[in-house]
Design a protein around this motif. Structure first.
Motif, mmCIF file in Angstrom:
data_model
loop_
_atom_site.group_PDB
_atom_site.id
_atom_site.type_symbol
_atom_site.label_atom_id
_atom_site.label_comp_id
_atom_site.label_asym_id
_atom_site.label_seq_id
_atom_site.Cartn_x
_atom_site.Cartn_y
_atom_site.Cartn_z
ATOM 1 N N GLU A 132 22.726 53.865 -24.016
ATOM 2 C CA GLU A 132 23.636 54.658 -24.852
ATOM 3 C C GLU A 132 24.948 53.901 -25.062
ATOM 4 O O GLU A 132 25.495 53.858 -26.165
ATOM 5 N N ARG A 134 25.365 50.630 -24.839
ATOM 6 C CA ARG A 134 25.108 49.445 -25.688
ATOM 7 C C ARG A 134 25.054 49.837 -27.161
ATOM 8 O O ARG A 134 25.640 49.183 -28.017
ATOM 9 N N VAL A 135 24.337 50.933 -27.443
ATOM 10 C CA VAL A 135 24.142 51.343 -28.840
ATOM 11 C C VAL A 135 25.421 51.916 -29.439
ATOM 12 O O VAL A 135 25.835 51.555 -30.538
ATOM 13 N N ASN A 136 26.076 52.829 -28.698
ATOM 14 C CA ASN A 136 27.228 53.553 -29.262
ATOM 15 C C ASN A 136 28.532 52.785 -29.201
ATOM 16 O O ASN A 136 29.449 53.073 -29.952
ATOM 17 N N ASN A 139 27.568 47.679 -29.580
ATOM 18 C CA ASN A 139 26.978 47.123 -30.800
ATOM 19 C C ASN A 139 27.347 47.894 -32.058
ATOM 20 O O ASN A 139 26.653 47.827 -33.061
ATOM 21 N N GLN A 140 28.445 48.627 -31.988
ATOM 22 C CA GLN A 140 28.928 49.390 -33.144
ATOM 23 C C GLN A 140 30.249 48.807 -33.615
ATOM 24 O O GLN A 140 31.094 48.470 -32.784
ATOM 25 N N PRO A 141 30.469 48.730 -34.933
ATOM 26 C CA PRO A 141 31.824 48.378 -35.383
ATOM 27 C C PRO A 141 32.821 49.412 -34.842
ATOM 28 O O PRO A 141 32.564 50.613 -34.919
ATOM 29 N N TYR A 142 33.895 48.926 -34.250
ATOM 30 C CA TYR A 142 34.961 49.779 -33.687
ATOM 31 C C TYR A 142 34.406 50.779 -32.653
ATOM 32 O O TYR A 142 34.939 51.856 -32.471
ATOM 33 N N GLY A 143 33.329 50.394 -31.975
ATOM 34 C CA GLY A 143 32.713 51.267 -30.971
ATOM 35 C C GLY A 143 33.680 51.548 -29.820
ATOM 36 O O GLY A 143 34.304 50.628 -29.288
ATOM 37 N N GLU A 242 37.415 42.792 -32.048
ATOM 38 C CA GLU A 242 36.467 43.564 -32.860
ATOM 39 C C GLU A 242 35.384 42.600 -33.352
ATOM 40 O O GLU A 242 35.662 41.707 -34.146
#
Length: 435
Positions: A132, A134-136, A139-143, A242
């Motif tokens: 969760e 890693r995904v959220n 590996n998210q822009p501006y995560g 970023e």
């Protein structure tokens, strides 16, 4: 102020479980919540991420309900369920036809009494949580921006400053004994509130609470670290890379007044003046008028749902042709305008009308298809933090009594550089091009 009073029954069982029943026979539906007073801020040092890990563990089965059984039984009754982790509480909630109320109370009591915590569940849920993150976030822009980036820069007390998703090292080091100890410490009836809202009579609701939860033994009063912060005397700044996005971003967080004070009420209206969507001054000035920013939003997140140091945060994504300092100066000009000139009586009245209507839509609103989520959440927080669920009927008055001068005073008192943290999130691509 005339507004509809929410009728409720509030009692505490002999094992310390607080029970709030809100009868409403308008539809044959009932919403049930169990809130535990343990969240990101309250998890002990060396156990970062446990509050959130536990939200996952609570769906892994209990003594009399096998893994996935809880979810299947609610879904087959035509119901919905979920859980979420906050700063100071973790909640579990269901909504279903009222003829399934016994079933859901039995399920909630079974996992409070005897959660099935074994090695296999721990391993797979730990992996789920990491995935969760890693995904959220990773590996998210501006995560995770800014809610994971700001606290370590803004705060000095570990309780407020640590990574709430959990340090992977902490999660990996956790063994079964640690997890069982965490459950026995915080997931006890004397650290929780049970809420039943909807098609149930007050006395019936209390009797059902007693029937299913009354014999769960109380635990020792849970230990909580003091979340207070040492006084901040200087602006604090941080830098974050970023990896995916192309726009430079920044977040500015000011520590807000203690909850349930006059300053807190004034700050809430000031927050609305600054961040009231497209009508808010930040968006209007930075995006529409000066056209420095592409996005400018923020505010005090869940103002009633925290019980310790928190911030009013502005999040800005700005055009690359403006330097971070230029964008920050434009932000400061918006703050300075209110500090120097205050707001008009007319604007104050509009803010109050909006605040009032937002409060009522919270009371009447759901979440993810879950009816009565808003009022349940407020009642739970007022019960666990203040031992006073009836505040739901009176808390609004403090906000509606705020005067113009008070807004200008809190703007000067709290929106100072020495009371803020600023995090700059700079795109890696731009850095490479500059190099």
């Amino acid at each position: 102020m005339n507004h509809r009073q929410i009728a409720m029954e509030y009692t505490t069982l002999s094992n310390g479980l607080k029970v709030v029943i809100v009868p409403d026979a308008s539809a044959p539906v009932v919403t049930v919540g169990v809130y535990y007073k343990i969240g990101f801020r309250l998890e002990p040092q060396g156990r970062s991420g446990f509050a959130h890990l536990f939200e996952h563990m609570m769906f892994q089965g209990s003594a009399n309900a096998a893994k996935m059984q809880h979810i299947k039984l609610i879904n087959s009754s035509g119901g919905l369920l979920n859980g979420s982790t906050h700063y100071d509480v973790t909640n579990y909630y269901e909504a279903m036809p009222s003829n399934a109320l016994d079933r859901v109370l039995w399920l909630e009591a079974d996992r409070m009494r005897a959660l099935k915590v074994d090695d296999e569940n721990l391993r797979n849920q730990r992996d789920v949580v990491k995935e969760e993150v890693r995904v959220n976030v990773m590996n998210q822009p501006y995560g995770g921006f800014p809610w994971l980036d700001l606290p370590p820069v803004a705060f000095r007390n570990w309780a407020n400053a640590h990574n709430f998703y959990g340090d992977f090292a902490d999660l990996d080091a956790a063994d079964l004994a640690d997890v069982q100890a965490f459950f026995k410490t915080y997931y006890v009836p004397n650290n929780a509130v049970l809420l039943v809202l909807g098609d149930v009579k007050a006395d019936e609701g209390v009797a059902l609470a007693q029937k299913y939860f009354g014999d769960i033994p109380a635990g020792a009063p849970p230990p909580f670290a003091d979340p207070r912060e040492p006084e901040q005397k200087e602006e604090r700044r941080g830098q974050v890379e970023e990896k995916f996005g192309t726009l430079p971003a920044m977040a500015i967080g000011y520590t807000v007044p203690e909850r349930r004070t006059t300053d807190w009420c004034a700050m809430a209206l000031l927050d609305q003046a600054l961040h009231g969507g497209r009508a808010g001054r930040m968006y209007r000035e930075l995006v529409l008028e000066k056209q420095i920013a592409v996005e400018a939003d923020g505010g005090i997140d869940d103002i009633f749902g925290y019980n310790g140091p928190t911030q009013m945060v502005t999040r800005i994504l700005h055009k690359p042709e403006y330097s971070a300092e230029k964008a920050l100066a434009a932000f400061d000009a918006v703050i300075g305008e209110i500090q120097n000139n205050g707001i008009s009586e007319d604007e104050l009245n509009q803010l109050k009308v909006k605040w009032r209507s937002d409060y009522f839509s919270t009371l009447e609103g759901g979440r993810g298809g879950m009816p009565r989520y808003g009022v349940m959440h407020l009642l739970a927080c007022f019960t666990l933090f203040d031992n006073e669920p009836k505040l739901v009927n009176s808390i609004l008055d403090g906000f509606l009594a705020v005067k113009r001068e008070e807004i200008q005073v809190v703007a000067k008192k709290y929106l100072r550089p020495a009371n803020r943290a600023v995090v700059f999130r700079t795109p890696v691509k731009a850095q490479k091009e500059a190099a």
